[in-house]
Design a protein around this motif. Sequence first.
Motif, PDB file in Angstrom:
ATOM      1  N   SER A   1       0.619  -1.144  -0.075  1.00  0.00           N
ATOM      2  CA  SER A   1      -0.102  -0.128  -0.041  1.00  0.00           C
ATOM      3  C   SER A   1       0.987   1.248   0.117  1.00  0.00           C
ATOM      4  O   SER A   1       1.837   1.318   0.672  1.00  0.00           O
ATOM      5  CB  SER A   1      -1.047  -0.047   1.127  1.00  0.00           C
ATOM      6  OG  SER A   1      -1.988  -0.879   0.966  1.00  0.00           O
ATOM      7  N   LEU A   2       0.451   2.065  -0.771  1.00  0.00           N
ATOM      8  CA  LEU A   2       1.105   3.521  -1.023  1.00  0.00           C
ATOM      9  C   LEU A   2       0.126   4.539  -0.472  1.00  0.00           C
ATOM     10  O   LEU A   2      -0.878   4.771  -0.843  1.00  0.00           O
ATOM     11  CB  LEU A   2       1.302   3.766  -2.310  1.00  0.00           C
ATOM     12  CG  LEU A   2       2.575   4.862  -2.609  1.00  0.00           C
ATOM     13  CD1 LEU A   2       3.164   4.623  -4.130  1.00  0.00           C
ATOM     14  CD2 LEU A   2       1.877   6.016  -2.870  1.00  0.00           C
ATOM     15  N   TYR A   3       0.776   5.227   0.493  1.00  0.00           N
ATOM     16  CA  TYR A   3       0.037   6.396   1.157  1.00  0.00           C
ATOM     17  C   TYR A   3       0.769   7.868   0.713  1.00  0.00           C
ATOM     18  O   TYR A   3       1.864   8.105   1.042  1.00  0.00           O
ATOM     19  CB  TYR A   3      -0.086   6.534   2.438  1.00  0.00           C
ATOM     20  CG  TYR A   3      -1.058   5.362   3.174  1.00  0.00           C
ATOM     21  CD1 TYR A   3      -2.346   5.454   3.578  1.00  0.00           C
ATOM     22  CD2 TYR A   3      -0.457   3.767   3.197  1.00  0.00           C
ATOM     23  CE1 TYR A   3      -2.932   4.488   4.010  1.00  0.00           C
ATOM     24  CE2 TYR A   3      -1.179   3.101   3.751  1.00  0.00           C
ATOM     25  CZ  TYR A   3      -2.532   3.254   4.017  1.00  0.00           C
ATOM     26  OH  TYR A   3      -3.436   2.262   4.539  1.00  0.00           O
ATOM     27  N   VAL A   4      -0.272   8.496  -0.073  1.00  0.00           N
ATOM     28  CA  VAL A   4       0.159   9.861  -0.372  1.00  0.00           C
ATOM     29  C   VAL A   4      -0.365  10.908   0.269  1.00  0.00           C
ATOM     30  O   VAL A   4      -1.507  11.092   0.709  1.00  0.00           O
ATOM     31  CB  VAL A   4      -0.056  10.125  -1.903  1.00  0.00           C
ATOM     32  CG1 VAL A   4       0.335  11.584  -2.423  1.00  0.00           C
ATOM     33  CG2 VAL A   4       0.598   9.013  -2.729  1.00  0.00           C
ATOM     34  N   MET A   5       0.554  11.827   1.069  1.00  0.00           N
ATOM     35  CA  MET A   5       0.254  12.772   1.713  1.00  0.00           C
ATOM     36  C   MET A   5       0.555  14.174   1.202  1.00  0.00           C
ATOM     37  O   MET A   5       1.777  14.315   1.142  1.00  0.00           O
ATOM     38  CB  MET A   5       0.587  12.652   3.261  1.00  0.00           C
ATOM     39  CG  MET A   5       0.157  11.208   3.773  1.00  0.00           C
ATOM     40  SD  MET A   5       0.507  11.398   5.548  1.00  0.00           S
ATOM     41  CE  MET A   5      -0.135   9.834   6.074  1.00  0.00           C
ATOM     42  N   GLY A   6      -0.341  15.023   0.817  1.00  0.00           N
ATOM     43  CA  GLY A   6       0.149  16.365   0.407  1.00  0.00           C
ATOM     44  C   GLY A   6      -0.941  17.376   0.204  1.00  0.00           C
ATOM     45  O   GLY A   6      -2.075  17.035   0.838  1.00  0.00           O
ATOM     46  N   ASP A   7      -0.690  18.508  -0.287  1.00  0.00           N
ATOM     47  CA  ASP A   7      -1.845  19.479  -0.597  1.00  0.00           C
ATOM     48  C   ASP A   7      -2.034  20.127  -1.850  1.00  0.00           C
ATOM     49  O   ASP A   7      -2.914  20.761  -2.090  1.00  0.00           O
ATOM     50  CB  ASP A   7      -1.448  20.555   0.318  1.00  0.00           C
ATOM     51  CG  ASP A   7      -0.169  21.344   0.000  1.00  0.00           C
ATOM     52  OD1 ASP A   7       0.813  20.749  -0.575  1.00  0.00           O
ATOM     53  OD2 ASP A   7      -0.119  22.486   0.278  1.00  0.00           O
ATOM     54  N   GLU A   8      -1.102  19.729  -3.114  1.00  0.00           N
ATOM     55  CA  GLU A   8      -1.354  20.408  -4.281  1.00  0.00           C
ATOM     56  C   GLU A   8      -0.466  19.509  -5.215  1.00  0.00           C
ATOM     57  O   GLU A   8       0.558  18.673  -5.059  1.00  0.00           O
ATOM     58  CB  GLU A   8      -0.885  21.720  -4.160  1.00  0.00           C
ATOM     59  CG  GLU A   8       0.748  21.953  -3.982  1.00  0.00           C
ATOM     60  CD  GLU A   8       1.122  23.457  -4.063  1.00  0.00           C
ATOM     61  OE1 GLU A   8       0.361  24.232  -4.639  1.00  0.00           O
ATOM     62  OE2 GLU A   8       2.067  23.753  -3.266  1.00  0.00           O
ATOM     63  N   PHE A   9      -1.104  19.782  -6.505  1.00  0.00           N
ATOM     64  CA  PHE A   9      -0.516  19.193  -7.701  1.00  0.00           C
ATOM     65  C   PHE A   9      -0.281  20.101  -8.770  1.00  0.00           C
ATOM     66  O   PHE A   9      -1.084  20.763  -9.322  1.00  0.00           O
ATOM     67  CB  PHE A   9      -1.453  17.964  -8.493  1.00  0.00           C
ATOM     68  CG  PHE A   9      -0.976  17.646  -9.660  1.00  0.00           C
ATOM     69  CD1 PHE A   9       0.151  16.738  -9.959  1.00  0.00           C
ATOM     70  CD2 PHE A   9      -1.847  17.554 -10.630  1.00  0.00           C
ATOM     71  CE1 PHE A   9       0.709  16.523 -11.076  1.00  0.00           C
ATOM     72  CE2 PHE A   9      -1.360  17.116 -11.929  1.00  0.00           C
ATOM     73  CZ  PHE A   9      -0.299  16.355 -12.268  1.00  0.00           C
ATOM     74  N   THR A  10       1.062  20.361  -9.105  1.00  0.00           N
ATOM     75  CA  THR A  10       1.496  21.448 -10.025  1.00  0.00           C
ATOM     76  C   THR A  10       1.951  20.949 -11.299  1.00  0.00           C
ATOM     77  O   THR A  10       2.511  21.516 -12.452  1.00  0.00           O
ATOM     78  CB  THR A  10       2.746  22.386  -9.373  1.00  0.00           C
ATOM     79  OG1 THR A  10       3.916  20.926  -9.365  1.00  0.00           O
ATOM     80  CG2 THR A  10       2.272  23.106  -8.175  1.00  0.00           C
ATOM     81  N   GLY A  11       1.622  19.608 -11.490  1.00  0.00           N
ATOM     82  CA  GLY A  11       2.140  19.210 -12.713  1.00  0.00           C
ATOM     83  C   GLY A  11       0.959  19.586 -13.960  1.00  0.00           C
ATOM     84  O   GLY A  11       0.060  20.464 -13.740  1.00  0.00           O
ATOM     85  N   ARG A  12       1.184  19.177 -15.206  1.00  0.00           N
ATOM     86  CA  ARG A  12       0.524  19.659 -16.230  1.00  0.00           C
ATOM     87  C   ARG A  12      -0.650  19.043 -16.439  1.00  0.00           C
ATOM     88  O   ARG A  12      -1.926  19.287 -16.928  1.00  0.00           O
ATOM     89  CB  ARG A  12       1.607  19.752 -17.533  1.00  0.00           C
ATOM     90  CG  ARG A  12       2.547  20.502 -17.561  1.00  0.00           C
ATOM     91  CD  ARG A  12       3.263  20.764 -19.019  1.00  0.00           C
ATOM     92  NE  ARG A  12       4.092  21.552 -18.950  1.00  0.00           N
ATOM     93  CZ  ARG A  12       4.893  22.138 -20.059  1.00  0.00           C
ATOM     94  NH1 ARG A  12       4.734  21.362 -21.395  1.00  0.00           N
ATOM     95  NH2 ARG A  12       5.818  22.950 -19.910  1.00  0.00           N
ATOM     96  N   SER A  13      -0.605  17.564 -16.714  1.00  0.00           N
ATOM     97  CA  SER A  13      -1.806  16.708 -17.180  1.00  0.00           C
ATOM     98  C   SER A  13      -2.105  15.591 -16.081  1.00  0.00           C
ATOM     99  O   SER A  13      -0.993  14.830 -15.680  1.00  0.00           O
ATOM    100  CB  SER A  13      -1.340  16.172 -18.513  1.00  0.00           C
ATOM    101  OG  SER A  13      -2.514  15.042 -18.926  1.00  0.00           O
TER     102      SER A  13
END
Length: 332
Positions: free
Chosen positions: A251-263
């Motif tokens: 299991s992979l747990y992603v903890m964050g607040d934003e995505f600045t990528g393009r697509s």
Amino acid sequence: MRKRREQEEFNMSFLDVVCCGFGAIVLLLLITKTVEPLVVEQSTVNMEGQIKDMQEKLFTLRGETVILNRDLDAKHEQLSEKEKRIAILKSELQQIQADTARMASSSSSDGNRRGELYQAMQTLTAEMERLLGRQHQRQNSVIGGIPVDSEYIIFIIDTSGSMFNYSWERMMEELVATLNIYPQVKGIQVMNDMGDYMFSNYRGEWIPDTPGRRDVIMKRLRRWNPFSNSSPVEGIERAVRSFYDPNKKISLYVMGDEFTGRSIQTVVRTVDRLNRERKPGERMVRIHAVGFPVQFSRPAHLQTTGIRFAALMRELAYRNGGTFVGLNDFRP
């Protein structure tokens, strides 16, 4: 006597002519002396110098004009690229808004399905009691909507300034809560959203799960602040590439607040290719995510990266057997 007088008159006339001639010569000398050839030559030299200076200035101005025109063309190209970028972002924003509206409309039907699922669960429980007996203890592999049947867990943590400065304590609380629902696993790994390892000596390897190791992870996490580009994509892709194993439940747990990528779609397709299915509908690596609403404390026109993070992680979690949890507050 008359002859002598005529001779004297002749002599006087001759002298007058000679004197006039000398006088004319002197007058010519005086006239020619006032117009010196040297002045004419000097004037000619100065004019040539001025012409040369003017030509050099003209060449300089022409060179500057060429440079300015080149810079102007470059500015026009940059402006064109900016306009294209703005058009792409507007298109993605419209897609996100459409997805949000669709999710909002679909949520109204969730309530109806809950009753059906609850009834099915009650029926299944009665059937299990009949087959296994009332003393059978069923181990629940779902806590708070998150499947916890994995034997290995990986944390992908956004270490950008917005997270580290405003939501770090809350993130640590969520990480501890996640670890608590896994009393014992076979391996742990911690990376940031760029794919950098918290412990470089465990690069590409699993950290053994012991109480001491968990304490070390939490202590290190308090001051761990590597560079981040505010996008979880690199960390997700590196984690799947490095630890994908058809014989392990991960299991992979992603903890964050934003995505600045393009697509968003490009990321989804890439993860689909990397995280292949063990069997139809079952991915090798579950992907969960916890969203921290740091960006939603900003003005509306600055919240786009937060909206895009939620849209991306909701889609990845849905397609990879996981759950997306959006928090109501980013403070502890």
